[in-house]
Write a protein that holds these residues in place. Sequence first.
Motif, mmCIF file in Angstrom:
data_model
loop_
_atom_site.group_PDB
_atom_site.id
_atom_site.type_symbol
_atom_site.label_atom_id
_atom_site.label_comp_id
_atom_site.label_asym_id
_atom_site.label_seq_id
_atom_site.Cartn_x
_atom_site.Cartn_y
_atom_site.Cartn_z
ATOM 1 N N TYR A 3 0.855 -1.174 0.000
ATOM 2 C CA TYR A 3 0.000 0.000 0.000
ATOM 3 C C TYR A 3 0.893 1.227 0.000
ATOM 4 C CZ TYR A 3 -3.811 -3.131 1.169
ATOM 5 O OH TYR A 3 -4.727 -4.136 1.152
ATOM 6 N N SER A 6 -0.071 7.805 0.264
ATOM 7 C CA SER A 6 -0.876 8.691 -0.567
ATOM 8 C C SER A 6 -0.041 9.868 -1.024
ATOM 9 C CB SER A 6 -2.081 9.195 0.226
ATOM 10 O OG SER A 6 -1.645 10.001 1.301
ATOM 11 N N GLU A 49 -7.055 10.394 4.773
ATOM 12 C CA GLU A 49 -6.430 9.495 3.797
ATOM 13 C C GLU A 49 -5.662 8.381 4.513
ATOM 14 O OE1 GLU A 49 -4.059 12.158 1.529
ATOM 15 O OE2 GLU A 49 -5.766 13.091 0.511
ATOM 16 N N GLU A 53 -6.241 4.245 4.363
ATOM 17 C CA GLU A 53 -5.148 3.332 4.015
ATOM 18 C C GLU A 53 -4.906 2.310 5.126
ATOM 19 O OE1 GLU A 53 -1.807 5.786 3.155
ATOM 20 O OE2 GLU A 53 -2.685 6.631 1.341
#
Length: 209
Positions: A3, A6, A49, A53
Motif C-alpha cells: 500500500y 498517498s 487518507e 489506508e
Amino acid sequence: LRYPPSPSSSSPAVTKGLFILWAVPGQGGRPLQPPTLQQIQALVRHMAEDAQELFAFYEEDQHLAINNLCRNNRPPEWLRGPVMVPGGVRGTMVRMAQALQDITQHQRDLNPPGAEILRRLASTHLKVRGLLSNLEGLFPAPSLPPGRRPPPGPTAPTKVFRQKLEGCRILWSYARFMAKLSAQLEARSRRARREKRRSRRGSRLSARS
C-alpha cells in the motif's frame, strides 16, 4: 500486497507543513502559535487518507476482506457524530487514541516487533495525539464537573477473531468519521473565504462612497 503512501503523505511540502502539528506534549512540544483553520484542515485531510489506508491494510492483513465483515453501518456510539459539535471531535479523538492502543496491544501478541501493521498503527496513533494537542482553539474542550472521569474506551472482546473483527470495524468507522470531519472543515473553510471576500467588497464600496 503493498500500500504505497498517498500523494499528500509523500509530498515534502505537506510533510514539512504538518510536522509541527503532529507534535505531542512531552514529545517535542507544541508550536508557539495556535494552528490556523487551514493547517488543521490540511492535517485532518491527511489523517482521513491515512485512516482509509490503515483500514484497507488491516482488513487485508487480518484476512477480513470477505463479505464486508468490517464495513457495517453500526459504528460505536462515540464514532457516530454529529462530528463538529463542542467537545465532539476532542472526545472522539480521546477515545480513538485509546482504541488504537487496544488494537496495537492485541496485534503485538500476534506479530513480531517491527511488523508493518504495528508501524502503521503507531503512525496513526501519533497523528491522533498530534491532532488532540492542537484542537484547543478550534474545538474547545468541554468543562467536566469535579471528580467526573471521561467514559472508558471500548471493551476488548476475548476471542482472537472477535478482537480482530472489532478492531477492523473500529478502523472502518474511524475512516468514515475522519472523511466526514475533513468534508465539514472544507465546507467551513469555503464559508470563511466567501465571508472574507464579501467583507472586502463591502469595505471597497464604503471607501468609494
